[in-house]
Design a protein around this motif. Structure first.
Motif, PDB file in Angstrom:
ATOM      1  N   ASP A 117    -116.210 106.183  52.854  1.00  0.00           N
ATOM      2  CA  ASP A 117    -115.412 106.390  51.650  1.00  0.00           C
ATOM      3  C   ASP A 117    -114.428 107.537  51.830  1.00  0.00           C
ATOM      4  O   ASP A 117    -113.270 107.452  51.410  1.00  0.00           O
ATOM      5  CB  ASP A 117    -116.328 106.663  50.458  1.00  0.00           C
ATOM      6  CG  ASP A 117    -115.570 106.689  49.142  1.00  0.00           C
ATOM      7  OD1 ASP A 117    -115.010 105.645  48.762  1.00  0.00           O
ATOM      8  OD2 ASP A 117    -115.533 107.756  48.504  1.00  0.00           O
ATOM      9  N   GLU A 118    -114.865 108.615  52.467  1.00  0.00           N
ATOM     10  CA  GLU A 118    -113.975 109.746  52.697  1.00  0.00           C
ATOM     11  C   GLU A 118    -112.854 109.380  53.667  1.00  0.00           C
ATOM     12  O   GLU A 118    -111.714 109.823  53.522  1.00  0.00           O
ATOM     13  CB  GLU A 118    -114.768 110.938  53.242  1.00  0.00           C
ATOM     14  CG  GLU A 118    -115.736 111.545  52.244  1.00  0.00           C
ATOM     15  CD  GLU A 118    -115.028 112.075  51.010  1.00  0.00           C
ATOM     16  OE1 GLU A 118    -113.918 112.623  51.157  1.00  0.00           O
ATOM     17  OE2 GLU A 118    -115.572 111.934  49.903  1.00  0.00           O
ATOM     18  N   ILE A 119    -113.178 108.570  54.657  1.00  0.00           N
ATOM     19  CA  ILE A 119    -112.144 108.124  55.594  1.00  0.00           C
ATOM     20  C   ILE A 119    -111.130 107.252  54.870  1.00  0.00           C
ATOM     21  O   ILE A 119    -109.916 107.362  55.082  1.00  0.00           O
ATOM     22  CB  ILE A 119    -112.780 107.355  56.771  1.00  0.00           C
ATOM     23  CG1 ILE A 119    -113.711 108.273  57.559  1.00  0.00           C
ATOM     24  CG2 ILE A 119    -111.707 106.784  57.682  1.00  0.00           C
ATOM     25  CD1 ILE A 119    -114.473 107.569  58.648  1.00  0.00           C
ATOM     26  N   SER A 120    -111.613 106.383  53.990  1.00  0.00           N
ATOM     27  CA  SER A 120    -110.715 105.523  53.227  1.00  0.00           C
ATOM     28  C   SER A 120    -109.755 106.346  52.375  1.00  0.00           C
ATOM     29  O   SER A 120    -108.559 106.051  52.297  1.00  0.00           O
ATOM     30  CB  SER A 120    -111.535 104.582  52.343  1.00  0.00           C
ATOM     31  OG  SER A 120    -110.701 103.768  51.554  1.00  0.00           O
ATOM     32  N   LYS A 121    -110.265 107.389  51.742  1.00  0.00           N
ATOM     33  CA  LYS A 121    -109.406 108.261  50.937  1.00  0.00           C
ATOM     34  C   LYS A 121    -108.370 108.963  51.808  1.00  0.00           C
ATOM     35  O   LYS A 121    -107.200 109.088  51.431  1.00  0.00           O
ATOM     36  CB  LYS A 121    -110.254 109.305  50.212  1.00  0.00           C
ATOM     37  CG  LYS A 121    -111.113 108.759  49.095  1.00  0.00           C
ATOM     38  CD  LYS A 121    -111.925 109.875  48.448  1.00  0.00           C
ATOM     39  CE  LYS A 121    -112.805 109.345  47.327  1.00  0.00           C
ATOM     40  NZ  LYS A 121    -113.629 110.418  46.715  1.00  0.00           N
ATOM     41  N   PHE A 137    -113.500  99.091  57.835  1.00  0.00           N
ATOM     42  CA  PHE A 137    -114.419  99.177  56.701  1.00  0.00           C
ATOM     43  C   PHE A 137    -115.120  97.851  56.412  1.00  0.00           C
ATOM     44  O   PHE A 137    -115.882  97.762  55.458  1.00  0.00           O
ATOM     45  CB  PHE A 137    -113.644  99.614  55.447  1.00  0.00           C
ATOM     46  CG  PHE A 137    -112.825 100.851  55.654  1.00  0.00           C
ATOM     47  CD1 PHE A 137    -113.417 102.099  55.647  1.00  0.00           C
ATOM     48  CD2 PHE A 137    -111.456 100.767  55.888  1.00  0.00           C
ATOM     49  CE1 PHE A 137    -112.665 103.244  55.850  1.00  0.00           C
ATOM     50  CE2 PHE A 137    -110.696 101.902  56.087  1.00  0.00           C
ATOM     51  CZ  PHE A 137    -111.299 103.145  56.070  1.00  0.00           C
ATOM     52  N   TYR A 138    -114.849  96.831  57.205  1.00  0.00           N
ATOM     53  CA  TYR A 138    -115.404  95.513  56.940  1.00  0.00           C
ATOM     54  C   TYR A 138    -116.726  95.315  57.663  1.00  0.00           C
ATOM     55  O   TYR A 138    -117.018  95.953  58.669  1.00  0.00           O
ATOM     56  CB  TYR A 138    -114.428  94.413  57.378  1.00  0.00           C
ATOM     57  CG  TYR A 138    -113.120  94.383  56.609  1.00  0.00           C
ATOM     58  CD1 TYR A 138    -112.953  95.127  55.450  1.00  0.00           C
ATOM     59  CD2 TYR A 138    -112.047  93.608  57.054  1.00  0.00           C
ATOM     60  CE1 TYR A 138    -111.758  95.103  54.749  1.00  0.00           C
ATOM     61  CE2 TYR A 138    -110.848  93.576  56.359  1.00  0.00           C
ATOM     62  CZ  TYR A 138    -110.709  94.333  55.214  1.00  0.00           C
ATOM     63  OH  TYR A 138    -109.529  94.307  54.524  1.00  0.00           O
ATOM     64  N   THR A 143    -122.085  95.675  50.890  1.00  0.00           N
ATOM     65  CA  THR A 143    -122.244  95.211  49.509  1.00  0.00           C
ATOM     66  C   THR A 143    -121.247  95.897  48.578  1.00  0.00           C
ATOM     67  O   THR A 143    -121.009  95.419  47.467  1.00  0.00           O
ATOM     68  CB  THR A 143    -123.669  95.486  49.000  1.00  0.00           C
ATOM     69  OG1 THR A 143    -123.949  96.893  49.097  1.00  0.00           O
ATOM     70  CG2 THR A 143    -124.686  94.703  49.818  1.00  0.00           C
ATOM     71  N   THR A 144    -120.663  96.999  49.048  1.00  0.00           N
ATOM     72  CA  THR A 144    -119.682  97.742  48.259  1.00  0.00           C
ATOM     73  C   THR A 144    -118.473  98.063  49.131  1.00  0.00           C
ATOM     74  O   THR A 144    -118.632  98.486  50.276  1.00  0.00           O
ATOM     75  CB  THR A 144    -120.283  99.058  47.724  1.00  0.00           C
ATOM     76  OG1 THR A 144    -121.416  98.759  46.914  1.00  0.00           O
ATOM     77  CG2 THR A 144    -119.264  99.812  46.880  1.00  0.00           C
ATOM     78  N   LEU A 145    -117.284  97.875  48.583  1.00  0.00           N
ATOM     79  CA  LEU A 145    -116.059  98.175  49.328  1.00  0.00           C
ATOM     80  C   LEU A 145    -115.027  98.755  48.372  1.00  0.00           C
ATOM     81  O   LEU A 145    -114.746  98.189  47.314  1.00  0.00           O
ATOM     82  CB  LEU A 145    -115.498  96.908  49.984  1.00  0.00           C
ATOM     83  CG  LEU A 145    -114.194  97.083  50.776  1.00  0.00           C
ATOM     84  CD1 LEU A 145    -114.396  98.039  51.950  1.00  0.00           C
ATOM     85  CD2 LEU A 145    -113.669  95.737  51.268  1.00  0.00           C
ATOM     86  N   LEU A 161    -110.214  89.954  54.148  1.00  0.00           N
ATOM     87  CA  LEU A 161    -111.176  90.872  53.528  1.00  0.00           C
ATOM     88  C   LEU A 161    -112.365  90.103  52.968  1.00  0.00           C
ATOM     89  O   LEU A 161    -113.527  90.492  53.164  1.00  0.00           O
ATOM     90  CB  LEU A 161    -110.476  91.666  52.425  1.00  0.00           C
ATOM     91  CG  LEU A 161    -111.276  92.682  51.618  1.00  0.00           C
ATOM     92  CD1 LEU A 161    -110.346  93.782  51.110  1.00  0.00           C
ATOM     93  CD2 LEU A 161    -111.994  92.058  50.420  1.00  0.00           C
ATOM     94  N   ALA A 162    -112.082  89.023  52.271  1.00  0.00           N
ATOM     95  CA  ALA A 162    -113.163  88.243  51.670  1.00  0.00           C
ATOM     96  C   ALA A 162    -114.015  87.550  52.730  1.00  0.00           C
ATOM     97  O   ALA A 162    -115.248  87.483  52.615  1.00  0.00           O
ATOM     98  CB  ALA A 162    -112.578  87.219  50.701  1.00  0.00           C
TER      99      ALA A 162
END
Length: 464
Positions: A117-121, A137-138, A143-145, A161-162
């Motif tokens: 999550d921090e990397i995504s930010k 991130f895939y 279960t959470t993205l 992504l899906a």
């Protein structure tokens, strides 16, 4: 030896005669006395008397423009933020390294020990998230993205992504403006387990895309969208008919929101909704319709945001909000019809438990009575309080702030000064952030406290 030629050699007029001498005007041929204001004729040769100079459009008495003096940098307003400086942690340095080399992320090896999550930010700050880098991130185990900037994800990337995250139950995409009906069709089959969806900016999705998505996700519990101009009443009805477990709903900045939407919300089973956000519509819903909606769905609401509904006033507070008993988070900013006495009356004797978050910003008519009522009712439990843009209020009420307060926004409250900030820092032991933008009585000499960040301190310095 070289001698430069005189400029008069190349001009049609001779050198200007001495002041006090007599000359004949080149235009009217009358004799006049030469002064320092005498100007040459254009075209020459000769000089003009003052009347002829004015008639030609030139003002011989006009003073030359004085160049505007630039203010020295020290004279300009400076804004100071009192923020505690800390050495970066090892994990933050690793995240920064990954963000800088996100295009070569495969060469960095295993990243399982670092917060995704921090990397995504971090990579979203400079919009480095692309269809290729997003695959970091895939995974089928996800279960959470959460992706904080999906600006560069084209429809095919959103389909991918899906396909690569088939077991997602929670999905949040910010700035997903390229999403369209084709993406929603793909999600309808590729993400069957979704129960939480949060989208910011799905501008291109049309009603058919929403309808198919809702019909294929009957287990949806939370649906949060912001800025979706094509989401209409039929979409809302489909959502409510197909998703019987829905408990969290956000329809923020929705262009088509109106009283008919509120009527449709009345069909939800009483007590099911726990969070409702209908803030910042293009046009405000009426007070009567909102009161009726609160009676229908407000029984178990813990979070409510009706900011921007400019038609709501004190009557709504009395008949729509006061019957509620479970609210914890309330946002009613930019409601010009609210009065100081009306808000005070709401909180005085309200049987609802103490609130933890209150946002009543940009309500310029609120002041001491409202603040006293809020703090007497919820002061001990408040963690976040936003009073941005309020009128004057009594500083003595500040002493009622509880020890649980973490965030406080006092921007553009003209009565706030250094002494008030001192009292706040003294009585709020858990405070971490204070905003004082526009409070010109707060100077750079205002008190500071370790662990508390103060944003927006304005100071004016002058040079001698």
């Amino acid at each position: 030896m070289y001698t430069a030629l005189s400029k008069s050699r190349f001009s049609n007029s001779p050198a200007k005669p001495p002041v006090g001498s007599f000359e004949n005007c080149a235009k009217c041929e009358k004799q006049f006395t030469v002064t320092k204001y005498t100007i040459a004729a254009n075209p020459g040769p000769g000089f003009l008397c003052h009347p002829c100079a004015k008639s030609s459009g030139a003002d011989p008495f006009k003073k030359p423009a004085v160049p505007k003096k630039r203010r020295a940098p020290a004279d300009k307003r400076t804004v100071t933020n009192f923020e505690e400086r800390r050495f970066p942690s090892l994990s933050s340095l690793c995240i920064q390294l990954i963000s800088e080399h996100i295009d070569d992320v495969e060469a960095l090896g295993d990243l399982s020990s670092i917060s995704m999550d921090e990397i995504s930010k971090s990579i979203s700050k400079n919009r480095s998230l692309t269809g290729q880098t997003a695959q970091l991130f895939y995974g089928a185990h996800n279960t959470t993205l959460t992706l904080y900037d999906a600006t560069k994800l084209i429809p095919s990337a959103l389909d991918t992504l899906a396909q690569l995250n088939p077991n997602l139950t929670s999905l949040r995409l910010d700035f997903c403006g390229r999403m369209n009906d084709a993406v929603m069709d793909a999600w309808s089959t590729s993400l069957p387990a979704l129960t939480y969806v949060e989208l910011l900016g799905p501008f291109l999705v049309r009603p058919p895309g929403w309808l198919k998505f809702f019909s294929s996700h009957p287990k949806l519990e939370a649906f949060l969208i912001t800025q979706s101009p094509r989401f209409d009443l039929a979409c809302l009805k489909s959502l409510l008919e197909n998703c019987k477990a829905l408990s969290v709903l956000r329809l923020k900045e929705l262009g088509l929101l109106n009283d008919q939407f509120l009527t449709a919300l009345g069909t939800i089973k009483k007590g099911r909704l726990t969070s409702l956000d209908l803030s910042e519509p293009s046009q405000s819903c009426t007070e009567a319709a909102m009161i009726k909606a609160m009676k229908a769905v407000g029984g178990n609401l813990t979070k409510l945001d009706l900011s921007g509904h400019s038609l709501l006033g004190d009557t709504f507070l009395e008949k729509g909000l006061k019957p509620l008993r479970h609210l914890e988070d309330l946002a009613l900013n930019n409601l010009p019809e609210l009065t100081d006495a009306g808000v005070a009356k709401l909180f005085n004797g309200w049987e609802n438990a103490a609130l933890t978050c209150i946002d009543l910003s940009r309500n310029y008519g609120l002041g001491s009575n409202a603040l006293t009522g809020i703090l007497e009712h919820s002061g001990d439990a408040l963690q976040r309080l936003n009073l941005n843009g309020w009128g004057d209020f009594d500083a003595d009420a500040i002493h009622a702030f509880g020890k649980e307060l973490v965030f406080l926004d006092l921007g553009w409250c003209r009565s706030v000064d250094d002494f008030l900030i001192k009292d706040i820092l003294k009585c709020c032991g858990k405070l971490r952030e204070v905003k004082v933008w526009g409070c010109n009585r707060v100077t750079d000499r205002c008190p500071r406290k370790r662990g508390v960040t103060i944003y927006g301190v304005e100071s004016h310095s002058t040079t001698t």
